[in-house]
Design an enzyme around this catalytic site. Structure first.
Site, mmCIF file in Angstrom:
data_model
loop_
_atom_site.group_PDB
_atom_site.id
_atom_site.type_symbol
_atom_site.label_atom_id
_atom_site.label_comp_id
_atom_site.label_asym_id
_atom_site.label_seq_id
_atom_site.Cartn_x
_atom_site.Cartn_y
_atom_site.Cartn_z
ATOM 1 C CB CYS A 119 -0.962 -0.006 1.178
ATOM 2 S SG CYS A 119 -2.031 -1.448 1.203
ATOM 3 C CG HIS A 252 -3.135 3.370 2.093
ATOM 4 N ND1 HIS A 252 -3.689 3.008 0.882
ATOM 5 C CD2 HIS A 252 -3.232 2.273 2.896
ATOM 6 C CE1 HIS A 252 -4.081 1.744 0.945
ATOM 7 N NE2 HIS A 252 -3.827 1.282 2.156
ATOM 8 C CG ASN A 282 -6.712 -0.762 1.504
ATOM 9 O OD1 ASN A 282 -6.041 -0.380 0.557
ATOM 10 N ND2 ASN A 282 -6.174 -1.194 2.638
HETATM 11 O O1 UT7 Z 1 -3.715 -1.294 3.490
HETATM 12 C C1 UT7 Z 1 -3.082 -1.811 4.606
HETATM 13 C C2 UT7 Z 1 -3.534 -1.130 5.766
HETATM 14 N N1 UT7 Z 1 -4.562 -1.880 6.441
HETATM 15 C C3 UT7 Z 1 -5.211 -1.271 7.402
HETATM 16 O O2 UT7 Z 1 -4.997 -0.107 7.617
HETATM 17 C C4 UT7 Z 1 -6.171 -2.044 8.245
HETATM 18 C C5 UT7 Z 1 -5.971 -1.651 9.672
HETATM 19 N N2 UT7 Z 1 -6.918 -2.255 10.585
HETATM 20 C C6 UT7 Z 1 -8.217 -1.926 10.589
HETATM 21 O O3 UT7 Z 1 -8.665 -1.146 9.767
HETATM 22 C C7 UT7 Z 1 -9.091 -2.496 11.664
HETATM 23 O O4 UT7 Z 1 -8.302 -3.156 12.605
HETATM 24 C C8 UT7 Z 1 -10.175 -3.467 11.139
HETATM 25 C C9 UT7 Z 1 -11.191 -2.693 10.345
HETATM 26 C C10 UT7 Z 1 -9.530 -4.534 10.259
HETATM 27 C C11 UT7 Z 1 -10.892 -4.140 12.305
HETATM 28 O O5 UT7 Z 1 -11.453 -3.158 13.158
HETATM 29 P P1 UT7 Z 1 -11.356 -3.305 14.736
HETATM 30 O O6 UT7 Z 1 -12.084 -2.168 15.293
HETATM 31 O O7 UT7 Z 1 -9.890 -3.462 15.066
HETATM 32 O O8 UT7 Z 1 -12.200 -4.593 14.995
HETATM 33 P P2 UT7 Z 1 -11.721 -5.940 15.725
HETATM 34 O O9 UT7 Z 1 -10.756 -6.677 14.874
HETATM 35 O O10 UT7 Z 1 -11.339 -5.604 17.126
HETATM 36 O O11 UT7 Z 1 -13.077 -6.748 15.767
HETATM 37 C C12 UT7 Z 1 -14.148 -6.346 16.618
HETATM 38 C C13 UT7 Z 1 -15.268 -7.352 16.485
HETATM 39 C C14 UT7 Z 1 -14.809 -8.786 16.646
HETATM 40 O O12 UT7 Z 1 -15.820 -9.493 17.315
HETATM 41 P P3 UT7 Z 1 -15.676 -9.832 18.880
HETATM 42 O O13 UT7 Z 1 -14.414 -10.634 18.996
HETATM 43 O O14 UT7 Z 1 -15.578 -8.488 19.551
HETATM 44 O O15 UT7 Z 1 -16.921 -10.581 19.180
HETATM 45 C C15 UT7 Z 1 -14.733 -9.287 15.227
HETATM 46 O O16 UT7 Z 1 -14.925 -10.680 15.127
HETATM 47 O O17 UT7 Z 1 -15.834 -7.242 15.173
HETATM 48 C C16 UT7 Z 1 -15.856 -8.539 14.572
HETATM 49 N N3 UT7 Z 1 -15.703 -8.384 13.133
HETATM 50 C C17 UT7 Z 1 -16.730 -8.189 12.310
HETATM 51 N N4 UT7 Z 1 -18.061 -8.123 12.510
HETATM 52 C C18 UT7 Z 1 -18.849 -7.913 11.443
HETATM 53 C C19 UT7 Z 1 -14.562 -8.369 12.421
HETATM 54 N N5 UT7 Z 1 -14.832 -8.175 11.113
HETATM 55 C C20 UT7 Z 1 -16.185 -8.062 11.021
HETATM 56 C C21 UT7 Z 1 -17.052 -7.845 9.948
HETATM 57 N N6 UT7 Z 1 -18.387 -7.779 10.206
HETATM 58 N N7 UT7 Z 1 -16.623 -7.687 8.670
#
Ligand code: UT7
Length: 325
Positions: A119, A252, A282
């Site tokens: 990226c 980005h 993205n």
């Molecule tokens: O281009 C490279 C750069 N990449 C990035 O910049 C990505 C950086 N990271 C992020 O953008 C975020 O970490 C994410 C968007 C990937 C995830 O967001 P988060 O706020 O860190 O969520 P999380 O991983 O802590 O997940 C929270 C909850 C979890 O459930 P529990 O364990 O709290 O019950 C996940 O299982 O959300 C759940 N979850 C979803 N729920 C519905 C994860 N993905 C999804 C989904 N739909 N698509």
């Protein structure tokens, strides 16, 4: 006389198939994967993304973006004397997308190569093109970011498959007597390879390891927020400018929360932040030139504006380019 490089044309292209969160959620539900428009919007700011048809490659998307950038620069393809394509989703293992694109543009002879910095690829590619122009190795460079990330998504993993999209953006960077690219700052730290990667590789006629994207989202988020601020500050210092000199911030486009946090740390009002992640998802190396082109064509970014471009992604790689448009 000092030789500088300056962007003289921008272009972009999105494949026509646009998928809203609701449509994607319905497709995923059919596979037993649960997600929702609410979750995706709240956690990422993404509302829709574009997916290329199965037979469309990065060079196809890059070609459309390149044609538009060359036209905007008032040039012909034959004027281009350097092609760099930033991509992590090449048409083939080799040769490069840049060589394939060169042929599709109907030209031959100029150097053409790909830049692999995930990226951060576009800011890496722009920095290399700038250096080649300043050294006299090139005068009219085509710098492209083109991706078909839909090809490497694991649609059984809701933590990644809702985040990415396909597209391409391009700029023409020309030698100039007045400064365009003011400063840049690039970095990498390979100890973080595992937090964002596609580990598969080709060996003995087979793909060994997974050919699909895997990411530790939380680790990437934390690193991204830290390095986007440091890269912006380092670039400003090199140019002897301050945050107050930035007219537009084009980071980005991965997650709106990361982008807002970067703007806040740089004390920039959100009106100065260019946002396309909501409509594109993205698109990895394509996200910055796509956002730049939209900002130029919508009349936001004008001649003479000071623009900060910032990339961050797999590697781990990160960097920034500060320029006068
Ligand atoms: O281009 C490279 C750069 N990449 C990035 O910049 C990505 C950086 N990271 C992020 O953008 C975020 O970490 C994410 C968007 C990937 C995830 O967001 P988060 O706020 O860190 O969520 P999380 O991983 O802590 O997940 C929270 C909850 C979890 O459930 P529990 O364990 O709290 O019950 C996940 O299982 O959300 C759940 N979850 C979803 N729920 C519905 C994860 N993905 C999804 C989904 N739909 N698509």
């Amino acid at each position: 006389m000092t030789r500088y490089s300056r962007i003289t044309g921008t272009g972009s292209y999105l494949p026509p198939n646009r998928l809203t969160n609701a449509q994607l959620a319905a497709d995923l539900a059919a596979r037993g994967v649960e997600t929702s428009d609410e979750w995706i919007v709240e956690r990422t700011g993404i509302s829709a993304r574009h997916f290329a048809a199965p037979d469309v490659t990065s060079s196809d998307l890059g070609l459309e973006a390149a044609k538009r950038a060359i036209e905007a620069a008032g040039l012909q393809a034959a004027d281009i004397d350097l092609i760099i394509v930033a991509t992590s989703t090449p048409d083939m293992v080799f040769p490069s997308v840049a060589c394939i694109l060169q042929h599709k543009l109907g030209i031959a002879g100029c150097p053409a190569f790909d830049m692999q910095a995930v990226c951060s690829g576009f800011v890496y590619a722009l920095t290399v093109a700038d250096a080649m122009i300043k050294s006299g190795a090139a005068s009219k460079a085509l710098v492209v970011g083109a991706e078909v990330f839909s090809r490497i998504l694991d649609f059984s993993d809701r933590t990644t498959c809702v985040l990415f999209g396909d597209g391409a953006g391009a700029v023409v960077l020309e030698a100039s007597q007045t400064p365009g690219i003011l400063a840049s700052d690039l970095h990498a730290d390979g100890k973080h390879v595992g937090i964002l990667c596609v580990p598969g590789h080709v060996s003995g006629g087979q793909v060994l390891g997974s050919p699909l994207l895997t990411m530790d989202g939380k680790a990437v988020f934390k690193l991204a927020v830290a390095v986007l601020e440091s890269a912006a500050r380092a670039t400003l210092a090199k140019a002897e400018l301050t945050e107050a000199d930035i007219d537009w911030l084009i980071p980005h486009q991965a997650n709106l929360r990361i982008m807002h946090s970067t703007a806040k740390k740089l004390k920039l009002p959100l009106e100065k932040l260019i946002v396309t992640v909501d409509q594109h998802g993205n698109t990895s190396a394509a996200s910055i030139p796509l956002a730049l082109d939209e900002a130029v064509r919508s009349g936001k970014v004008k001649k003479g504006d000071t623009v900060m471009l910032e990339g961050v992604g797999g590697g781990f790689t990160w960097g920034a380019v500060l320029l006068k448009y």
